[in-house]
Structure formats: C-alpha cells, structure tokens
Design a protein around this motif. Sequence first.
Motif, PDB file in Angstrom:
ATOM      1  N   GLY A 159      -8.836   2.983   8.185  1.00  0.00           N
ATOM      2  CA  GLY A 159      -8.892   4.113   8.935  1.00  0.00           C
ATOM      3  C   GLY A 159      -8.769   2.662   9.772  1.00  0.00           C
ATOM      4  N   CYS A 160      -8.527   1.713   9.652  1.00  0.00           N
ATOM      5  CA  CYS A 160      -8.508   0.062  11.586  1.00  0.00           C
ATOM      6  C   CYS A 160      -7.072   0.294  10.923  1.00  0.00           C
ATOM      7  CB  CYS A 160      -9.350  -0.411  10.436  1.00  0.00           C
ATOM      8  SG  CYS A 160     -10.765  -0.747  11.071  1.00  0.00           S
ATOM      9  N   LYS A 161      -5.892   0.677  10.217  1.00  0.00           N
ATOM     10  CA  LYS A 161      -5.027  -0.048   9.846  1.00  0.00           C
ATOM     11  C   LYS A 161      -3.410   0.434  11.048  1.00  0.00           C
ATOM     12  CE  LYS A 161      -1.872  -0.728   6.532  1.00  0.00           C
ATOM     13  NZ  LYS A 161      -0.800  -0.281   5.606  1.00  0.00           N
ATOM     14  N   LEU A 162      -2.779  -0.375  12.207  1.00  0.00           N
ATOM     15  CA  LEU A 162      -2.360  -0.193  13.046  1.00  0.00           C
ATOM     16  C   LEU A 162      -0.751   0.674  12.654  1.00  0.00           C
ATOM     17  CD1 LEU A 162      -3.626  -2.815  15.739  1.00  0.00           C
ATOM     18  CD2 LEU A 162      -4.496  -0.033  15.868  1.00  0.00           C
ATOM     19  N   PRO A 163      -0.123   0.905  12.929  1.00  0.00           N
ATOM     20  CA  PRO A 163       1.509   1.507  12.575  1.00  0.00           C
ATOM     21  C   PRO A 163       1.956   0.187  12.904  1.00  0.00           C
ATOM     22  CG  PRO A 163       0.987   2.451  14.730  1.00  0.00           C
ATOM     23  CD  PRO A 163      -0.604   2.287  14.327  1.00  0.00           C
ATOM     24  N   HIS A 164       3.351  -0.326  11.541  1.00  0.00           N
ATOM     25  CA  HIS A 164       3.744  -1.504  12.244  1.00  0.00           C
ATOM     26  C   HIS A 164       5.063  -1.485  12.649  1.00  0.00           C
ATOM     27  CE1 HIS A 164       3.821  -0.919   7.978  1.00  0.00           C
ATOM     28  NE2 HIS A 164       4.634  -1.129   7.642  1.00  0.00           N
ATOM     29  N   ARG A 165       5.912  -0.066  11.951  1.00  0.00           N
ATOM     30  CA  ARG A 165       7.300  -0.356  12.051  1.00  0.00           C
ATOM     31  C   ARG A 165       7.304  -0.362  12.791  1.00  0.00           C
ATOM     32  NH1 ARG A 165       7.507  -0.094   6.779  1.00  0.00           N
ATOM     33  NH2 ARG A 165       7.354   1.684   5.394  1.00  0.00           N
ATOM     34  N   GLY A 166       8.653  -1.056  13.546  1.00  0.00           N
ATOM     35  CA  GLY A 166       9.772  -0.905  15.113  1.00  0.00           C
ATOM     36  C   GLY A 166       8.873  -1.803  15.472  1.00  0.00           C
ATOM     37  N   ILE A 167       7.324  -2.433  15.190  1.00  0.00           N
ATOM     38  CA  ILE A 167       6.698  -3.198  16.432  1.00  0.00           C
ATOM     39  C   ILE A 167       7.358  -4.811  16.397  1.00  0.00           C
ATOM     40  CG2 ILE A 167       4.432  -4.483  16.876  1.00  0.00           C
ATOM     41  CD1 ILE A 167       4.909  -1.145  17.151  1.00  0.00           C
ATOM     42  N   TYR A 168       7.358  -5.048  15.349  1.00  0.00           N
ATOM     43  CA  TYR A 168       7.700  -6.569  14.894  1.00  0.00           C
ATOM     44  C   TYR A 168       9.023  -6.965  13.952  1.00  0.00           C
ATOM     45  CZ  TYR A 168       3.005  -7.727  15.655  1.00  0.00           C
ATOM     46  OH  TYR A 168       1.816  -7.968  16.173  1.00  0.00           O
ATOM     47  N   PRO A 169       9.946  -7.470  14.720  1.00  0.00           N
ATOM     48  CA  PRO A 169      11.344  -7.607  13.240  1.00  0.00           C
ATOM     49  C   PRO A 169      11.029  -7.201  11.732  1.00  0.00           C
ATOM     50  CG  PRO A 169      11.387  -8.964  15.175  1.00  0.00           C
ATOM     51  CD  PRO A 169      10.059  -8.943  15.012  1.00  0.00           C
ATOM     52  N   ASP A 170      12.358  -7.011  11.627  1.00  0.00           N
ATOM     53  CA  ASP A 170      11.649  -6.985  10.467  1.00  0.00           C
ATOM     54  C   ASP A 170      12.101  -8.394   8.720  1.00  0.00           C
ATOM     55  OD1 ASP A 170      11.759  -3.932  10.366  1.00  0.00           O
ATOM     56  OD2 ASP A 170      14.217  -3.346  10.116  1.00  0.00           O
TER      57      ASP A 170
END
Length: 91
Positions: A7-18
């Motif tokens: 429930g605390c996990k944030l989306p990460h795709r596209g936020i930081y460089p691969d």
Amino acid sequence: RAKIGRGCKLPHRGIYPDELGVIARYKGQGRLAEPGFRNPQWIDGELVLLDGKGGGHGNGAELGFVYSVPERHFLVLFNQLKLKDSELSCT
C-alpha cells in the motif's frame, strides 16, 4: 525512514533512468546535518530498491535514498559490506 509495503509503494516506471535499475520506490525521510552532525533535520525523499546491476551507475548497490532538497535531488547508494568473522571479534 520509510513505510514499506504494497500500500505504500509508489509507481517507478519513467520516474528514474532505466540505467539505475529502480524496481520499487517508497516515500520516506532521510537525515541530513551540518558538519559535526549539527542541526540535524529529517528531509523528505524516497527509498529506492535497485536491481543491483545499475549499468555502471549504481556500483552494485541494491538500496538507495533520494533526498529532495530545494532546487535539487541527490541519491545516496548503500552497498552491503561483507566482513569476515575475524573482523567482527572484539579481541
């Protein structure tokens, strides 16, 4: 400090460089202080779980914290230090 869980996990795709290999991120706070640990403060940021590959950027780190300070962000990487049993003894 961060709350970890589904429930605390944030989306990460596209936020930081691969290339960093971020596989999860969580809202948290990290401690910053002036030299001599004067004026310590909790600063908002994100705990990031990395794949340990890092494409040369992460140096094998599997955990990091991104501090969010005014006008910039910076990443601190944490690596596991493996000590021999003899290095742990008090004698």
